[in-house]
Design a protein around this motif. Structure first.
Motif, PDB file in Angstrom:
ATOM      1  N   LYS A 112       0.824  -1.210   0.000  1.00 18.45           N
ATOM      2  CA  LYS A 112       0.000   0.000   0.000  1.00 18.45           C
ATOM      3  C   LYS A 112       0.860   1.262   0.000  1.00 18.45           C
ATOM      4  N   GLN A 149      -0.710  -6.245  -7.322  1.00 15.10           N
ATOM      5  CA  GLN A 149      -2.153  -6.107  -7.152  1.00 15.10           C
ATOM      6  C   GLN A 149      -2.516  -4.737  -6.587  1.00 15.10           C
ATOM      7  N   GLU A 150      -1.765  -4.275  -5.592  1.00 15.38           N
ATOM      8  CA  GLU A 150      -2.066  -2.998  -4.951  1.00 15.38           C
ATOM      9  C   GLU A 150      -1.790  -1.835  -5.899  1.00 15.38           C
ATOM     10  N   ARG A 152      -1.959  -1.916  -9.196  1.00 18.57           N
ATOM     11  CA  ARG A 152      -3.002  -1.902 -10.228  1.00 18.57           C
ATOM     12  C   ARG A 152      -4.345  -1.422  -9.673  1.00 18.57           C
ATOM     13  N   LYS A 153      -4.578  -1.657  -8.401  1.00 14.86           N
ATOM     14  CA  LYS A 153      -5.811  -1.179  -7.788  1.00 14.86           C
ATOM     15  C   LYS A 153      -5.805   0.344  -7.678  1.00 14.86           C
ATOM     16  N   THR A 154      -4.661   0.892  -7.307  1.00 16.44           N
ATOM     17  CA  THR A 154      -4.536   2.326  -7.065  1.00 16.44           C
ATOM     18  C   THR A 154      -4.146   3.107  -8.312  1.00 16.44           C
ATOM     19  N   PRO A 156      -4.360   2.131 -12.045  1.00 15.78           N
ATOM     20  CA  PRO A 156      -4.712   1.163 -13.100  1.00 15.78           C
ATOM     21  C   PRO A 156      -4.023   1.395 -14.441  1.00 15.78           C
TER      22      PRO A 156
END
Length: 314
Positions: A112, A149-150, A152-154, A156
């Motif tokens: 994060k 993953q984090e 790409r979530k934040t 993109p």
């Protein structure tokens, strides 16, 4: 020499290389740097802004930890190669300035923090690397996935390149883990010829590194693979070409080839400075055997201008 093996203690220079199998023999008179080896100085305030941001989020970069000569240029442009899983490596590579020792536990909040920093810097392309973590069951592959993953979530729209360790002894589990959430570019450096591995990369294996690149490519055929080597460690021109041919046999798409620079007197000495004309010949040879992109030159590093290297491939 007695070494303090307490967790979290960093060993550098002589303390780091004291237990390697082949001892470093310094040159009686170090080679003089030629005129084409030039380090660029910071050009704006962005350099300090990036450093401050990294400290605020308790993040590390390989740019700082490995004393990269391009750090000023990259930080001044707002780019950095993030180094996850701490700044203490379980290996003792004699070319590398990253500290050795018993690493601290993983920071579960690091993915994060990393994603937040990338958002602040508004990066469209990031390179994520790590120290070797032989203390972890999966070598850290799961932490790489968590970071991907984090991010790409934040972020993109951000493209992600990972520069991974060799996961020696954990190859199958690492490939299986990384394949669940592959990056946009998969990078693992061979660094040097097989003949020099015991001296330059103790604890690593040349064929194993080739197998890592090959098996990931077979598992994720649409993801470009990349590898890099250094010149000046004692290899010959013929051996460099043989390494490039080995890479292509193992389906590596992209190449970086640069000049080795000695971080300190306790590291492997520079045994030759390759002339720009020779680098040009290596570049031509790389394209002739099928590399999709080849970044070749004295100051080229694995993640230097990585966004530009990948632009034509992704």
């Amino acid at each position: 020499m007695k070494i303090n093996n307490t967790q979290g203690i960093k060993h550098r220079d002589e303390n780091k290389t004291a237990r390697i199998p082949i001892k470093i023999v310094p040159l009686h008179e170090p080679l003089k740097k030629p005129s084409w080896i030039k380090v660029k100085l910071p050009v704006n305030n962005k350099f300090n802004e990036v450093k401050d941001l990294l400290r605020q989020h308790d993040l590390h970069t390989v740019c700082e930890e490995a004393s990269c000569p391009n750090i000023s240029e990259c930080f001044s442009k707002g780019t950095a190669t993030f180094m996850i899983m701490g700044d203490i490596c379980t290996r003792r590579c004699t070319f590398c300035d990253v500290a050795h020792g018993r690493p601290n536990p993983l920071d579960p909040d690091e993915p994060k923090k990393l994603a937040a920093s990338i958002k602040i810097l508004q990066l469209k392309y990031v390179v994520i690397t790590s120290v070797d973590r032989d203390d972890l069951r999966d070598g850290g592959a799961g932490h790489f996935v968590a970071c991907i993953q984090e991010i790409r979530k934040t972020n993109p729209e951000t493209k992600i390149e990972i520069l991974v360790p060799d996961f020696r002894g954990r190859l199958e589990v690492a490939i299986n883990t990384l394949a669940t959430c592959p990056p946009d570019v998969f990078n693992h450096n061979l660094e040097t010829t097989a003949r020099l591995y015991k001296q330059i990369r103790p604890g690593s294996d040349y064929q194993h590194s080739l197998n890592l690149l090959h098996q990931f490519k077979l598992r994720c055929p649409n993801v470009p693979t990349k590898s890099g080597i250094m010149a000046g460690l004692g290899e010959t021109d013929l051996e460099i070409k043989e390494i490039l041919q080995d890479m292509r046999k193992h389906l590596v798409d992209m190449l970086t080839l640069g000049q080795y620079l000695q971080p300190s007197v306790h590291h492997t000495p520079v045994l030759r400075y390759v002339h720009p004309d020779s680098f040009k010949q290596f570049e031509e040879f790389a394209y002739s055997i099928g590399f999709k992109h080849a970044a070749v030159g004295a100051m080229v590093r694995s993640s230097y201008h990585a966004d530009q290297q990948a632009q034509q491939i992704i």
